[in-house]
Design a protein around this motif. Structure first.
Motif, PDB file in Angstrom:
ATOM      1  N   ILE A  99      -5.184   4.688   0.612  1.00  0.00           N
ATOM      2  CA  ILE A  99      -4.075   3.756   0.753  1.00  0.00           C
ATOM      3  C   ILE A  99      -3.003   4.085  -0.280  1.00  0.00           C
ATOM      4  O   ILE A  99      -3.288   4.215  -1.472  1.00  0.00           O
ATOM      5  N   ASP A 100      -1.768   4.229   0.194  1.00  0.00           N
ATOM      6  CA  ASP A 100      -0.627   4.445  -0.694  1.00  0.00           C
ATOM      7  C   ASP A 100      -0.205   3.090  -1.252  1.00  0.00           C
ATOM      8  O   ASP A 100       0.397   2.274  -0.549  1.00  0.00           O
ATOM      9  N   VAL A 101      -0.526   2.843  -2.523  1.00  0.00           N
ATOM     10  CA  VAL A 101      -0.259   1.524  -3.105  1.00  0.00           C
ATOM     11  C   VAL A 101       1.218   1.307  -3.409  1.00  0.00           C
ATOM     12  O   VAL A 101       1.599   0.234  -3.886  1.00  0.00           O
ATOM     13  N   TYR A 102       2.071   2.304  -3.138  1.00  0.00           N
ATOM     14  CA  TYR A 102       3.515   2.131  -3.259  1.00  0.00           C
ATOM     15  C   TYR A 102       4.154   1.797  -1.913  1.00  0.00           C
ATOM     16  O   TYR A 102       5.368   1.625  -1.833  1.00  0.00           O
ATOM     17  N   ASN A 103       3.330   1.699  -0.869  1.00  0.00           N
ATOM     18  CA  ASN A 103       3.838   1.455   0.479  1.00  0.00           C
ATOM     19  C   ASN A 103       3.319   0.103   0.970  1.00  0.00           C
ATOM     20  O   ASN A 103       2.134  -0.035   1.270  1.00  0.00           O
ATOM     21  N   PRO A 104       4.177  -0.923   1.053  1.00  0.00           N
ATOM     22  CA  PRO A 104       3.700  -2.249   1.441  1.00  0.00           C
ATOM     23  C   PRO A 104       3.111  -2.296   2.847  1.00  0.00           C
ATOM     24  O   PRO A 104       2.255  -3.134   3.128  1.00  0.00           O
ATOM     25  N   THR A 105       3.544  -1.410   3.731  1.00  0.00           N
ATOM     26  CA  THR A 105       2.978  -1.385   5.076  1.00  0.00           C
ATOM     27  C   THR A 105       1.501  -1.027   5.035  1.00  0.00           C
ATOM     28  O   THR A 105       0.660  -1.653   5.696  1.00  0.00           O
ATOM     29  N   GLU A 106       1.151  -0.017   4.246  1.00  0.00           N
ATOM     30  CA  GLU A 106      -0.256   0.372   4.122  1.00  0.00           C
ATOM     31  C   GLU A 106      -1.064  -0.708   3.411  1.00  0.00           C
ATOM     32  O   GLU A 106      -2.226  -0.967   3.750  1.00  0.00           O
ATOM     33  N   ILE A 107      -0.460  -1.344   2.413  1.00  0.00           N
ATOM     34  CA  ILE A 107      -1.140  -2.436   1.709  1.00  0.00           C
ATOM     35  C   ILE A 107      -1.477  -3.565   2.678  1.00  0.00           C
ATOM     36  O   ILE A 107      -2.616  -4.065   2.714  1.00  0.00           O
ATOM     37  N   LEU A 108      -0.507  -3.977   3.472  1.00  0.00           N
ATOM     38  CA  LEU A 108      -0.743  -5.077   4.413  1.00  0.00           C
ATOM     39  C   LEU A 108      -1.783  -4.697   5.461  1.00  0.00           C
ATOM     40  O   LEU A 108      -2.594  -5.534   5.881  1.00  0.00           O
ATOM     41  N   TRP A 109      -1.781  -3.451   5.889  1.00  0.00           N
ATOM     42  CA  TRP A 109      -2.776  -2.989   6.855  1.00  0.00           C
ATOM     43  C   TRP A 109      -4.186  -3.082   6.267  1.00  0.00           C
ATOM     44  O   TRP A 109      -5.125  -3.577   6.899  1.00  0.00           O
ATOM     45  N   ALA A 110      -4.345  -2.617   5.035  1.00  0.00           N
ATOM     46  CA  ALA A 110      -5.661  -2.660   4.400  1.00  0.00           C
ATOM     47  C   ALA A 110      -6.112  -4.104   4.164  1.00  0.00           C
ATOM     48  O   ALA A 110      -7.284  -4.439   4.357  1.00  0.00           O
ATOM     49  N   LEU A 111      -5.191  -4.967   3.741  1.00  0.00           N
ATOM     50  CA  LEU A 111      -5.554  -6.378   3.544  1.00  0.00           C
ATOM     51  C   LEU A 111      -5.992  -7.025   4.857  1.00  0.00           C
ATOM     52  O   LEU A 111      -6.894  -7.873   4.878  1.00  0.00           O
ATOM     53  N   ALA A 112      -5.365  -6.628   5.964  1.00  0.00           N
ATOM     54  CA  ALA A 112      -5.700  -7.221   7.246  1.00  0.00           C
ATOM     55  C   ALA A 112      -7.021  -6.715   7.804  1.00  0.00           C
ATOM     56  O   ALA A 112      -7.727  -7.454   8.507  1.00  0.00           O
ATOM     57  N   THR A 113      -7.396  -5.481   7.488  1.00  0.00           N
ATOM     58  CA  THR A 113      -8.540  -4.851   8.166  1.00  0.00           C
ATOM     59  C   THR A 113      -9.743  -4.569   7.281  1.00  0.00           C
ATOM     60  O   THR A 113     -10.810  -4.224   7.792  1.00  0.00           O
ATOM     61  N   ARG A 114      -9.605  -4.721   5.960  1.00  0.00           N
ATOM     62  CA  ARG A 114     -10.709  -4.377   5.064  1.00  0.00           C
ATOM     63  C   ARG A 114     -11.164  -5.548   4.201  1.00  0.00           C
ATOM     64  O   ARG A 114     -11.975  -5.362   3.287  1.00  0.00           O
ATOM     65  N   VAL A 115     -10.653  -6.738   4.476  1.00  0.00           N
ATOM     66  CA  VAL A 115     -10.969  -7.886   3.625  1.00  0.00           C
ATOM     67  C   VAL A 115     -11.554  -9.017   4.460  1.00  0.00           C
ATOM     68  O   VAL A 115     -10.960  -9.433   5.455  1.00  0.00           O
ATOM     69  N   GLN A 116     -12.707  -9.512   4.038  1.00  0.00           N
ATOM     70  CA  GLN A 116     -13.242 -10.783   4.492  1.00  0.00           C
ATOM     71  C   GLN A 116     -13.018 -11.770   3.342  1.00  0.00           C
ATOM     72  O   GLN A 116     -13.680 -11.672   2.298  1.00  0.00           O
ATOM     73  N   PRO A 117     -12.091 -12.709   3.480  1.00  0.00           N
ATOM     74  CA  PRO A 117     -11.689 -13.542   2.340  1.00  0.00           C
ATOM     75  C   PRO A 117     -12.841 -14.257   1.648  1.00  0.00           C
ATOM     76  O   PRO A 117     -12.845 -14.368   0.412  1.00  0.00           O
ATOM     77  N   HIS A 118     -13.828 -14.748   2.389  1.00  0.00           N
ATOM     78  CA  HIS A 118     -14.900 -15.512   1.742  1.00  0.00           C
ATOM     79  C   HIS A 118     -15.783 -14.628   0.873  1.00  0.00           C
ATOM     80  O   HIS A 118     -16.492 -15.120  -0.001  1.00  0.00           O
ATOM     81  N   ARG A 119     -15.744 -13.313   1.103  1.00  0.00           N
ATOM     82  CA  ARG A 119     -16.553 -12.407   0.290  1.00  0.00           C
ATOM     83  C   ARG A 119     -15.735 -11.627  -0.732  1.00  0.00           C
ATOM     84  O   ARG A 119     -16.228 -11.309  -1.822  1.00  0.00           O
ATOM     85  N   GLN A 120     -14.515 -11.279  -0.384  1.00  0.00           N
ATOM     86  CA  GLN A 120     -13.778 -10.291  -1.184  1.00  0.00           C
ATOM     87  C   GLN A 120     -12.554 -10.847  -1.895  1.00  0.00           C
ATOM     88  O   GLN A 120     -11.790 -10.087  -2.478  1.00  0.00           O
ATOM     89  N   VAL A 121     -12.363 -12.145  -1.854  1.00  0.00           N
ATOM     90  CA  VAL A 121     -11.313 -12.773  -2.654  1.00  0.00           C
ATOM     91  C   VAL A 121     -11.985 -13.626  -3.719  1.00  0.00           C
ATOM     92  O   VAL A 121     -12.754 -14.545  -3.407  1.00  0.00           O
ATOM     93  N   SER A 122     -11.711 -13.322  -4.985  1.00  0.00           N
ATOM     94  CA  SER A 122     -12.319 -14.041  -6.113  1.00  0.00           C
ATOM     95  C   SER A 122     -11.233 -14.766  -6.889  1.00  0.00           C
ATOM     96  O   SER A 122     -10.183 -14.184  -7.201  1.00  0.00           O
ATOM     97  N   LEU A 123     -11.484 -16.034  -7.198  1.00  0.00           N
ATOM     98  CA  LEU A 123     -10.539 -16.839  -7.960  1.00  0.00           C
ATOM     99  C   LEU A 123     -11.087 -17.094  -9.358  1.00  0.00           C
ATOM    100  O   LEU A 123     -12.268 -17.387  -9.537  1.00  0.00           O
ATOM    101  N   ILE A 124     -10.218 -16.975 -10.340  1.00  0.00           N
ATOM    102  CA  ILE A 124     -10.561 -17.263 -11.728  1.00  0.00           C
ATOM    103  C   ILE A 124      -9.774 -18.497 -12.143  1.00  0.00           C
ATOM    104  O   ILE A 124      -8.555 -18.563 -11.956  1.00  0.00           O
ATOM    105  N   THR A 125     -10.449 -19.473 -12.687  1.00  0.00           N
ATOM    106  CA  THR A 125      -9.771 -20.724 -13.056  1.00  0.00           C
ATOM    107  C   THR A 125      -8.761 -20.493 -14.167  1.00  0.00           C
ATOM    108  O   THR A 125      -8.692 -19.408 -14.759  1.00  0.00           O
ATOM    109  N   ASP A 126      -8.003 -21.534 -14.487  1.00  0.00           N
ATOM    110  CA  ASP A 126      -6.856 -21.383 -15.392  1.00  0.00           C
ATOM    111  C   ASP A 126      -7.290 -21.301 -16.852  1.00  0.00           C
ATOM    112  O   ASP A 126      -6.963 -22.152 -17.682  1.00  0.00           O
TER     113      ASP A 126
END
Length: 506
Positions: A410-437
């Motif tokens: 993934i070309d991290v300087y290209n927002p199109t590729e970033i959005l594609w990877a976020l749409a197709t390689r992420v399951q939010p309940h498993r791969q999004v982590s939140l850190i409290t304040d």
């Protein structure tokens, strides 16, 4: 590597009494850069001869109009007004660091050098600092005009109002300070709202210069500083360095310049605070202990209006201004926010820190206004824990709030590729982590509502290693090697096809 007398003599230097080295050829400066840019990239330096009033947003409007056309030439205003409304004896330069081509010229690298390679070049130069050299005041172009005490008048400069709601005219170039205990120099950006002829606010984020100031303040002493408005872009880029407090940043800037930065004693402090001999303008003064001033609002680099500051705004009392006779004042803030090229030194810092945690990190993008507190990391993942460790390393900087980790395809300087990877390689309940304040955030973040604490988010958009994952569909490599555009489309047809970069931040 520090310059030695032998090295200096071999390279056209001459050693003068006292052991310092000087040299006969022209040192790098804003003027040598403009000459280089004019030769290498015709049309990139535009002289504006019609009068403009920077304090009435004339310059901001021109820069915005050109940016709307995706044009970012260096603008050299020959007849700007000063803060009295009179034609200033000082010119004004804008847009010196706002395109990849200018960055390539500033660092002296080839036009084929891409964004990731430029960040690596920054790391290479930071790893090879060059000690500065000292020249007499008489050899320093910045000493051609000297104003001290009652002669000082900041209103004579073409200082800009950048944004609609700015609290006043602002100077926004690097400032130099020196640690009270170790003598190590720091160079960093601090917004300075001009209050009267010899006072400005001086906004301090919780970084190295804040630590230097507080050491003086805690001992009841004035803190010497010098603002540098106008120097070679490599100087301005080096001022973005993010490294250990112990690093002498004048040596780091020498590494960026690939030559010793020429210094000369300041008028106010002598050898206690050395200043760049080849600068256009140097504003010398002291941060007064125990004094805070209200300054702002100010349009910050994230594209929002930053609120008025008090707690972090020291009072700068200007004691001297030195400059060239036909000096060029400079600003790096543009109305549509920071450009990504000034972030390359910061990207190098993130890359260095992330690689210390995960050697497989290949690129880091931290992209100005569009992604100020977002960091995008590409890596060759070797284990499932690699993304988390790289993210933790990035979050150790306080200008990082959201971290996105991708595979190295993934070309991290290209927002199109970033959005594609976020749409197709992420399951939010498993791969999004939140850190409290529980983390310190940047003071300019408008979303923070509990002091300077912020929460954070990590998004792991890498493909799993422990189970099969659908391969990427693409044209066969064999066909790409076999088919040549020139065999099917005449060169004149190819050259006439416009290049469409609308999907790229760059």
């Amino acid at each position: 590597m520090p310059v030695t007398a032998d090295d200096a003599n071999e390279g056209g230097f001459r050693t003068r009494p006292g052991g310092f080295e000087t040299r006969s050829y022209m040192a790098k400066s804003l003027r040598t850069f403009l000459d280089d840019l004019g030769r290498q990239r015709p049309g990139e330096v535009v002289h504006v001869t019609r009068p403009v009033n920077p304090a009435r947003h004339d310059v901001s409007a021109l820069v915005t109009r050109l940016a709307d056309r995706k044009q970012f030439p260096v603008l050299l205003f020959e007849r700007p007004s000063d803060l009295y409304g009179n034609t200033s004896g000082v010119r004004l330069a804008m847009n010196c660091e706002v395109s990849m081509g200018k960055f390539q010229t500033a660092l002296g690298v080839g036009p084929e050098t891409n964004r990731a390679e430029l960040a690596l070049e920054c790391l290479k130069r930071e790893a090879n600092p060059i000690a500065p050299m000292v020249v007499d005041r008489g050899e320093a172009p910045v000493k051609e005009v000297i104003q001290r005490g009652a002669e000082v008048d900041l209103f004579e400069l073409p200082v800009m109002r950048h944004h609609a709601l700015d609290g006043g005219p602002y100077i926004d170039m690097p400032s130099i300070g020196r640690d009270r205990i170790t003598g190590v120099y720091n160079v960093s950006y601090h917004r300075m709202e001009v209050k009267d002829r010899n006072h400005t606010g001086f906004y301090l984020s919780l970084q190295h210069m804040w630590r230097i100031f507080r050491e003086y303040e805690d001992n009841g002493e004035e803190c010497p500083v010098a603002a540098v408005t106008g120097h070679h872009p490599a100087f301005n880029i080096g001022a973005c360095y993010r490294g250990p407090f112990e690093a002498d940043e004048l040596e780091i800037i020498g590494g960026y310049l690939r030559e010793p930065l020429r210094l000369t004693p300041s008028e106010t402090f002598g050898e206690r605070l050395m200043v760049p001999a080849d600068a256009e303008i140097v504003i010398e003064g002291v941060l007064v202990p125990g004094q805070r001033v209200t300054e702002g609002p100010f349009g910050e680099v994230h594209g929002y209006v930053g609120p008025q500051g008090f707690r972090q705004a020291a009072s700068l009392e200007v004691r001297a201004v030195t400059r060239r006779r036909d000096a060029i004042h400079q600003s790096v803030i543009t109305p549509d926010g920071d450009k990504p090229w000034m972030d390359l030194a910061r990207e190098g810092a993130y890359l260095r820190r992330c690689r210390e945690a995960v050697p497989g990190v290949t690129a880091v993008c931290k992209n100005g206004r569009h992604a100020l507190m977002n960091v995008f990391i590409a890596m060759k993942k070797m284990s499932e824990g690699d993304p988390g460790r790289a993210a933790a390393a990035a979050l150790s900087f306080d200008q990082c709030k959201h971290v996105f980790i991708f595979d190295d395809d993934i070309d991290v300087y290209n927002p199109t590729e970033i959005l594609w990877a976020l749409a197709t390689r992420v399951q939010p309940h498993r791969q999004v982590s939140l850190i409290t304040d529980l983390m310190r955030g940047p003071l300019i973040d408008p979303s923070m509502d509990e002091g300077i604490r912020t929460s954070a988010m990590i998004v792991d958009a890498t493909r799993p290693l422990d189970r099969p994952f659908s391969p990427v569909s693409k044209c066969p490599d064999e066909a790409l090697k076999r088919i040549r555009l020139d065999d099917y489309l005449p060169r004149e047809v190819l050259d006439a096809i416009p290049v469409d970069r609308t999907t790229y931040w760059t």
